[in-house]
Design a protein around this motif. Structure first.
Motif: not given
Lengths: 203, 122
Positions: A26, B74, B77-78, B80-84
């Motif tokens: 991330y 995408g 399931s983890e 979401t942050n990357n997509v945001l």
């Protein structure tokens, strides 16, 4: 307390800390996005200055699509072999890992040498970065991508050396993951570059 | 930092970084889209004023292919942050590029021609 924490399936519930691999990925993703925003500024500059040739040669006269096509192919294939290197590392197939890294490096170096050839040919025919605003923008945009590829190739050498020296530890795997993200992102930027600079410019 | 999180070994076992099939499919789609871009650029397949738009659509499609098949955005399931984060990045990029083009186009339109400048100096 510790026993309770250990019972929770961490990654799924979101109750505990995320695995280091996710956190590192991330963080590096955020860096890549900021890097893409840096590129977007140069893309905007190029788009604005595209027509400002100051009587010099325009993109239509300068760009060879065949040349750009070979560069695209080399970079795309190196992105593919980089992905295969990650897969090989995950399965701890070290010979395959080294082979894929070598292919990634060779293809990346091919791309870079083609790009440098193109730059040298442009400068030799008097279309260097100081000729017009269009060419300044062209050299800074394409050159910045080339600098990124150079940094990526150096990073790949260090990564392979570290893997050979330390073995496939967790932190080595995470660094490989970051490298692969970097390399794939460079390919995405090249897609935009190819379209905006070469395909649209050569028409 | 490495000692704080749960072990990574379990993660690499079921591996969220795709499979050989994902990468090969991604390569295939990317080659297809690149080929289509070159075809559109070099032939009269599309109506001439529409070529730029066609190329842009193909490029965006190929970036999507790269994101999904190579960067695996995408797919788990983890993510979401990357997509945001990606959505925010795309927002900024569009703002910078489209905004610059818009402003400069208007500046050019409102700029005085050299002849008008001479008139003003008189």
């Amino acid at each position: 307390m510790n026993a309770q924490v250990a019972n929770v399936p961490v990654a799924d519930s979101g109750a505990g800390p995320a695995p280091v691999r996710i956190v590192v990925g991330y963080g590096f993703w955020i860096f890549l996005l900021s890097d893409i925003i840096l590129f977007s500024a140069l893309f905007a500059t190029y788009a604005v200055l595209q027509g400002q040739t100051n009587g010099g040669p325009s993109g239509r006269e300068l760009f060879e699509l065949r040349h750009a096509g070979i560069e695209t192919l080399a970079l795309l294939l190196s992105s593919y072999t980089c992905g295969l290197a990650v897969l090989a590392m995950e399965r701890r197939r070290m010979p395959a890992f080294y082979l894929c890294c070598a292919l990634t490096f060779i293809l990346g170096a091919t791309f870079l040498s083609l790009e440098l050839n193109e730059f040298a040919a442009l400068i030799a025919r008097g279309a260097g970065p100081s000729r017009s605003a269009f060419l300044s923008a062209f050299f800074s945009l394409v050159g910045l991508h080339g600098v990124h590829v150079t940094v990526g190739l150096l990073w790949l050498i260090f990564l392979v050396a570290q893997t050979a020296y330390r073995g496939p530890r967790d932190y080595v795997c995470r660094r490989l993951l970051c490298f692969s993200l970097f390399w794939h992102a460079l390919d995405i930027i090249w897609v935009a570059l190819l379209t905006v600079v070469y395909l649209m410019g050569a028409r | 930092m490495a000692e704080n999180g749960p072990s990574d070994v379990a993660m690499t076992e079921h591996g969220s970084s795709g499979s050989l099939w994902t990468y090969t499919a991604g390569l295939g789609f990317a080659l297809l889209l690149t080929g289509a871009s070159f075809l559109v650029a070099q032939s009269d397949l599309l109506w001439a004023p529409g070529v730029a738009a066609g190329l842009a659509v193909l490029a965006v499609a190929q970036m999507g292919v790269h994101l999904v098949f190579f960067l695996h955005i995408g797919t788990d399931s983890e993510a979401t942050n990357n997509v945001l984060a990606l959505a925010f990045g795309v927002f900024i990029v569009v703002l910078v590029v489209a905004g610059s083009l818009w402003i400069i186009a208007h500046l050019n339109e409102n700029m005085l021609t050299p002849a008008q400048m001479m008139d003003m100096q008189r």
